[in-house]
Write an enzyme that holds these catalytic residues in place. Structure first.
Site, PDB file in Angstrom:
ATOM      1  N   SER A   1       0.861  -1.197   0.000  1.00 25.03           N
ATOM      2  CA  SER A   1       0.000   0.000   0.000  1.00 25.03           C
ATOM      3  C   SER A   1       0.885   1.230   0.000  1.00 25.03           C
ATOM      4  O   SER A   1       2.050   1.171   0.417  1.00 25.03           O
ATOM      5  CB  SER A   1      -0.872  -0.007   1.254  1.00 25.03           C
ATOM      6  OG  SER A   1      -1.511   1.253   1.416  1.00 25.03           O
TER       7      SER A   1
ATOM      8  N   TYR B   1      -2.831  -1.565  10.302  1.00 28.55           N
ATOM      9  CA  TYR B   1      -2.818  -1.634   8.830  1.00 28.55           C
ATOM     10  C   TYR B   1      -1.447  -1.216   8.292  1.00 28.55           C
ATOM     11  O   TYR B   1      -0.857  -1.904   7.454  1.00 28.55           O
ATOM     12  CB  TYR B   1      -3.926  -0.745   8.258  1.00 28.55           C
ATOM     13  CG  TYR B   1      -4.041  -0.835   6.750  1.00 28.55           C
ATOM     14  CD1 TYR B   1      -4.637  -1.946   6.146  1.00 28.55           C
ATOM     15  CD2 TYR B   1      -3.556   0.174   5.926  1.00 28.55           C
ATOM     16  CE1 TYR B   1      -4.737  -2.035   4.763  1.00 28.55           C
ATOM     17  CE2 TYR B   1      -3.661   0.092   4.544  1.00 28.55           C
ATOM     18  CZ  TYR B   1      -4.253  -1.017   3.970  1.00 28.55           C
ATOM     19  OH  TYR B   1      -4.354  -1.117   2.589  1.00 28.55           O
TER      20      TYR B   1
HETATM   21  P1  NAD Z   1     -11.949  -4.917  -1.114  1.00 32.36           P
HETATM   22  O1  NAD Z   1     -12.516  -4.941   0.264  1.00 32.36           O
HETATM   23  O2  NAD Z   1     -12.765  -4.355  -2.217  1.00 32.36           O
HETATM   24  O3  NAD Z   1     -11.473  -6.389  -1.533  1.00 32.36           O
HETATM   25  C1  NAD Z   1     -10.782  -7.238  -0.651  1.00 32.36           C
HETATM   26  C2  NAD Z   1     -11.193  -8.681  -0.934  1.00 32.36           C
HETATM   27  O4  NAD Z   1     -10.435  -9.528  -0.063  1.00 32.36           O
HETATM   28  C3  NAD Z   1     -12.679  -8.940  -0.651  1.00 32.36           C
HETATM   29  O5  NAD Z   1     -13.264  -9.641  -1.741  1.00 32.36           O
HETATM   30  C4  NAD Z   1     -12.668  -9.805   0.603  1.00 32.36           C
HETATM   31  O6  NAD Z   1     -13.744 -10.740   0.651  1.00 32.36           O
HETATM   32  C5  NAD Z   1     -11.331 -10.507   0.452  1.00 32.36           C
HETATM   33  N1  NAD Z   1     -10.820 -11.027   1.728  1.00 32.36           N
HETATM   34  C6  NAD Z   1     -10.926 -10.451   2.957  1.00 32.36           C
HETATM   35  N2  NAD Z   1     -10.379 -11.262   3.884  1.00 32.36           N
HETATM   36  C7  NAD Z   1      -9.917 -12.350   3.216  1.00 32.36           C
HETATM   37  C8  NAD Z   1      -9.248 -13.535   3.611  1.00 32.36           C
HETATM   38  N3  NAD Z   1      -8.971 -13.793   4.909  1.00 32.36           N
HETATM   39  N4  NAD Z   1      -8.897 -14.439   2.658  1.00 32.36           N
HETATM   40  C9  NAD Z   1      -9.210 -14.219   1.364  1.00 32.36           C
HETATM   41  N5  NAD Z   1      -9.862 -13.133   0.929  1.00 32.36           N
HETATM   42  C10 NAD Z   1     -10.193 -12.209   1.851  1.00 32.36           C
HETATM   43  O7  NAD Z   1     -10.567  -4.117  -0.962  1.00 32.36           O
HETATM   44  P2  NAD Z   1      -9.472  -3.629  -2.030  1.00 32.36           P
HETATM   45  O8  NAD Z   1      -9.351  -2.165  -1.858  1.00 32.36           O
HETATM   46  O9  NAD Z   1      -9.728  -4.181  -3.377  1.00 32.36           O
HETATM   47  O10 NAD Z   1      -8.192  -4.278  -1.383  1.00 32.36           O
HETATM   48  C11 NAD Z   1      -7.345  -5.197  -2.056  1.00 32.36           C
HETATM   49  C12 NAD Z   1      -5.919  -5.016  -1.543  1.00 32.36           C
HETATM   50  O11 NAD Z   1      -5.458  -3.708  -1.886  1.00 32.36           O
HETATM   51  C13 NAD Z   1      -5.778  -5.115  -0.023  1.00 32.36           C
HETATM   52  O12 NAD Z   1      -4.596  -5.813   0.292  1.00 32.36           O
HETATM   53  C14 NAD Z   1      -5.666  -3.664   0.415  1.00 32.36           C
HETATM   54  O13 NAD Z   1      -4.976  -3.505   1.628  1.00 32.36           O
HETATM   55  C15 NAD Z   1      -4.875  -3.101  -0.755  1.00 32.36           C
HETATM   56  N6  NAD Z   1      -4.976  -1.634  -0.885  1.00 32.36           N
HETATM   57  C16 NAD Z   1      -6.166  -1.003  -1.100  1.00 32.36           C
HETATM   58  C17 NAD Z   1      -6.198   0.379  -1.191  1.00 32.36           C
HETATM   59  C18 NAD Z   1      -7.483   1.147  -1.410  1.00 32.36           C
HETATM   60  O14 NAD Z   1      -7.441   2.399  -1.320  1.00 32.36           O
HETATM   61  N7  NAD Z   1      -8.589   0.492  -1.701  1.00 32.36           N
HETATM   62  C19 NAD Z   1      -5.017   1.132  -1.083  1.00 32.36           C
HETATM   63  C20 NAD Z   1      -3.825   0.450  -0.848  1.00 32.36           C
HETATM   64  C21 NAD Z   1      -3.801  -0.931  -0.765  1.00 32.36           C
END
Ligand code: NAD
Length: 276
Positions: free
Chosen positions: A145, A158
């Site tokens: 991230s 986080y």
């Molecule tokens: P999201 O909530 O839309 O998707 C996350 C997915 O992970 C969901 O489908 C959820 O069901 C699944 N999940 C949760 N716990 C799980 C587990 N124990 N095993 C398997 N699957 C699991 O979120 P996103 O924003 O698409 O996040 C994806 C990645 O991107 C994450 O690692 C998040 O930290 C990272 N990220 C997101 C952002 C942002 O601004 N959205 C920024 C930086 C990093």
């Protein structure tokens, strides 16, 4: 109509039922890759199946909790035994937890680290062992991230988890230097996904939750932006992929400014965006 850039490749994605993982699956499928999509929730995988199958590439999905190391190893070993071992693995699944340090319970710490850090470690381990054993030039894509570069207040668990993913990637990149296996560390900025819609994962006032959710809705990039940058980063073998709002100037300022001045900028941004 699918392109040809990734035909003959198979991409394994965790957390593929929503947000970034969902769009990564679609982006690679459009380029001709077969997809193995996993998540803890079934509904997103069902909807992804419908979209990917229209593109005429192979698709299968499975429920997988990335914090369950044994289940992770078993699923990857099954794919290998069927001669369908993916050669690109995107360790994407992750959860957010936002609250002041002392309001973050030990249970929330463990859950965040189990999913965000150990989930990435188990995925990296399962694939690397088999790729090395089979002589496969695989590509690991681990999602960290921008929080590992520009952390905000009220995200101790986080941010710690994402610094850990970045550290894991750096070590793997050194250990695998000189081998055909590649490791990319992805640093998304503000991306408009469901990650900030789980009110139960925020120890904030209602006003603060709404301010943060508004910030993500108004300023966040669509997750397809991250997917596009990952696809390009894998094509060119990039070690670090910065993608989305907030990932251009801040990492540069962090290198150039004295630490105190940079922290003041972060605190100002935190007040504007809802982290404080
Ligand atoms: P999201 O909530 O839309 O998707 C996350 C997915 O992970 C969901 O489908 C959820 O069901 C699944 N999940 C949760 N716990 C799980 C587990 N124990 N095993 C398997 N699957 C699991 O979120 P996103 O924003 O698409 O996040 C994806 C990645 O991107 C994450 O690692 C998040 O930290 C990272 N990220 C997101 C952002 C942002 O601004 N959205 C920024 C930086 C990093």
């Amino acid at each position: 109509m699918a392109g040809k850039g990734f035909s003959n490749r198979t991409v394994f994605i965790t957390g593929a039922g929503s947000g970034i993982g969902y769009e990564v699956a679609l982006a690679f499928a459009r380029e001709g890759a077969d997809i193995v999509a996993t998540d803890v929730e079934q509904a997103g995988l069902d909807s992804l199946r419908q979209e990917v199958e229209k593109l005429g590439v192979g698709y299968r999905h499975a429920l997988l909790d990335v914090s369950d190391q044994e289940a992770f190893e078993t699923l990857v070993a099954e794919l290998d035994a069927q001669g369908k071992l993916p050669d690109i693995a995107v360790n994407n699944a992750g959860i957010g937890y936002l609250a002041a340090f002392l309001d973050t319970t030990p249970e929330q710490w463990r859950r965040t680290l189990d999913i965000n850090v150990l989930g990435v470690a188990w995925g990296s381990r399962a694939f690397l062992r088999l790729w090395q054993a089979r002589g496969i030039a695989g590509h690991l894509v681990n999602i960290a991230s921008a929080a590992s570069v520009t952390p905000m207040p009220n995200m101790a668990a986080y941010a710690a988890s994402k610094y850990a993913v970045e550290g894991l990637c750096e070590v793997l990149q050194m250990e695998l230097a000189g081998t055909p296996i590649r490791v990319s560390c992805v640093h998304p900025g503000v991306i408009n996904t469901a990650i900030v819609k789980h009110d139960d994962r925020m120890g904030f006032s209602r006003e603060q939750i709404e301010r943060m959710q508004r910030h993500y809705a108004d300023q966040g990039a669509h997750p397809s932006v991250v997917a596009r940058d990952i696809l390009e980063g894998v094509k060119s073998g990039k070690s670090n992929i910065f993608t989305g709002p907030g990932t251009g100037l801040p990492p540069l300022l962090k290198r150039l400014l004295p630490r105190g001045a940079f922290r003041r900028l972060l605190l100002r941004a935190a007040r504007e965006t809802g982290y404080l």
